[in-house]
Design a protein around this motif. Structure first.
Motif, PDB file in Angstrom:
ATOM      1  N   VAL A 199      -1.506  -1.059  -4.048  1.00 42.32           N
ATOM      2  CA  VAL A 199      -2.654  -0.165  -3.932  1.00 42.32           C
ATOM      3  C   VAL A 199      -2.143   1.240  -3.606  1.00 42.32           C
ATOM      4  CG1 VAL A 199      -4.776   0.331  -2.645  1.00 42.32           C
ATOM      5  CG2 VAL A 199      -4.133  -2.041  -3.139  1.00 42.32           C
ATOM      6  N   VAL A 200      -2.607   2.243  -4.349  1.00 42.52           N
ATOM      7  CA  VAL A 200      -2.230   3.631  -4.091  1.00 42.52           C
ATOM      8  C   VAL A 200      -3.446   4.375  -3.562  1.00 42.52           C
ATOM      9  CG1 VAL A 200      -1.417   5.802  -5.095  1.00 42.52           C
ATOM     10  CG2 VAL A 200      -0.400   3.633  -5.825  1.00 42.52           C
ATOM     11  N   VAL A 201      -3.302   4.931  -2.355  1.00 43.28           N
ATOM     12  CA  VAL A 201      -4.344   5.711  -1.702  1.00 43.28           C
ATOM     13  C   VAL A 201      -3.858   7.145  -1.661  1.00 43.28           C
ATOM     14  CG1 VAL A 201      -5.684   6.045   0.410  1.00 43.28           C
ATOM     15  CG2 VAL A 201      -5.020   3.728  -0.297  1.00 43.28           C
ATOM     16  N   THR A 202      -4.694   8.076  -2.113  1.00 41.41           N
ATOM     17  CA  THR A 202      -4.239   9.466  -2.206  1.00 41.41           C
ATOM     18  C   THR A 202      -5.279  10.434  -1.662  1.00 41.41           C
ATOM     19  OG1 THR A 202      -3.345  11.132  -3.738  1.00 41.41           O
ATOM     20  CG2 THR A 202      -5.084   9.707  -4.574  1.00 41.41           C
ATOM     21  N   SER A 205      -5.586   4.005   4.079  1.00 39.17           N
ATOM     22  CA  SER A 205      -4.399   3.175   3.844  1.00 39.17           C
ATOM     23  C   SER A 205      -4.253   2.097   4.905  1.00 39.17           C
ATOM     24  CB  SER A 205      -3.140   4.049   3.811  1.00 39.17           C
ATOM     25  OG  SER A 205      -3.174   4.938   2.712  1.00 39.17           O
ATOM     26  N   GLY A 206      -4.521   2.463   6.167  1.00 38.09           N
ATOM     27  CA  GLY A 206      -4.469   1.483   7.246  1.00 38.09           C
ATOM     28  C   GLY A 206      -5.528   0.404   7.073  1.00 38.09           C
ATOM     29  N   VAL A 247       0.856  -1.187   0.000  1.00 42.29           N
ATOM     30  CA  VAL A 247       0.000   0.000   0.000  1.00 42.29           C
ATOM     31  C   VAL A 247       0.894   1.239   0.000  1.00 42.29           C
ATOM     32  CG1 VAL A 247      -1.848   1.246   1.191  1.00 42.29           C
ATOM     33  CG2 VAL A 247      -1.697  -1.240   1.411  1.00 42.29           C
ATOM     34  N   VAL A 248       0.533   2.218  -0.806  1.00 42.65           N
ATOM     35  CA  VAL A 248       1.209   3.512  -0.795  1.00 42.65           C
ATOM     36  C   VAL A 248       0.199   4.557  -0.362  1.00 42.65           C
ATOM     37  CG1 VAL A 248       2.251   5.320  -2.230  1.00 42.65           C
ATOM     38  CG2 VAL A 248       2.887   2.933  -2.589  1.00 42.65           C
ATOM     39  N   ASN A 249       0.547   5.330   0.664  1.00 47.88           N
ATOM     40  CA  ASN A 249      -0.282   6.458   1.077  1.00 47.88           C
ATOM     41  C   ASN A 249       0.339   7.732   0.515  1.00 47.88           C
ATOM     42  OD1 ASN A 249      -2.446   7.609   3.023  1.00 47.88           O
ATOM     43  ND2 ASN A 249      -0.626   8.866   3.313  1.00 47.88           N
ATOM     44  N   MET A 250      -0.466   8.521  -0.197  1.00 52.28           N
ATOM     45  CA  MET A 250       0.020   9.787  -0.757  1.00 52.28           C
ATOM     46  C   MET A 250      -0.786  10.939  -0.172  1.00 52.28           C
ATOM     47  SD  MET A 250       0.788   8.847  -4.729  1.00 52.28           S
ATOM     48  CE  MET A 250       1.459  10.489  -5.009  1.00 52.28           C
TER      49      MET A 250
END
Length: 197
Positions: free
Chosen positions: A72-75, A191-192, A41-44
């Motif tokens: 997975v990208v979360v922005t 993201s969590g 997971v990537v948090n942006m």
């Protein structure tokens, strides 16, 4: 996600400023190293203005490369929900949150209660449709108004926002908690949740 390990990539300076090229470089690093570090997971909690379609924007395409590799990208949606006159505005989702391949998170507000029926989308939270491509965003909202987390003594945030510091119940050498609002606070909540899934 208590069992998750965190890999932090710094893309902004101490004042919260930076270049899109730094964000792209961080995404490219994730692409190269996601298997070695088991990055899922990537948090942006960053974003940039939308000036072209997500099909040609280098930032959204960098995020797509990471998503296509299985991460997975979360922005964050952005904090442009109101114009200069304080009126609601639409079409202000920031990149890469305007792209359909990322999970775009707006901020909700609990209005200081534990009741769900009075929760609303925070007034500052960016709303769709997305500029130029007219996509339906954000994908969801998460708590992002008055989020309380740990304060880093000596940091720029602590120095510039002393009125947002909160003491805990146990005496400590410095004030341990800081309250912030924004979609940058809401995105990590999602993201969590994704990491738990």
């Amino acid at each position: 996600a208590p069992d998750a390990s965190i890999v932090g990539l710094k893309v902004l300076d101490a004042h919260g400023a930076g270049n899109i090229s730094h964000i792209i470089a961080a995404l490219d690093w994730v692409l190269t190293n996601h298997q070695q570090y088991n990055i899922r997971v990537v948090n942006m909690s960053v974003g940039a203005g939308v000036y072209e379609s997500y099909w040609t924007d280098p930032l959204t395409l960098a995020a797509k490369r990471v998503v296509d590799a299985g991460v997975v990208v979360v922005t964050a949606a952005g904090n442009r929900g109101r114009n200069a006159q304080g009126q609601p505005q639409w079409g202000a989702i920031v990149a890469p949150g305007n792209a359909p391949w990322v999970i775009t998170v707006g901020a909700s507000s609990t209005h200081g209660t534990t009741l769900r029926e009075d929760d609303t989308m925070a007034g500052f939270s960016s709303r769709g449709p997305t500029y130029l491509d007219w996509g339906a965003k954000p994908d969801l909202v998460a708590p992002g108004a008055g989020s309380v987390s740990l304060a880093a003594p000596g940091s720029t945030l602590v120095a510039s926002l002393p009125h947002m510091l909160f003491a805990g119940q146990v005496p400590t050498a410095s004030i341990p908690y800081l309250s912030l609002s924004g979609t940058s606070m809401a995105a990590p909540v999602v993201s969590g949740a994704v990491a738990l899934m």
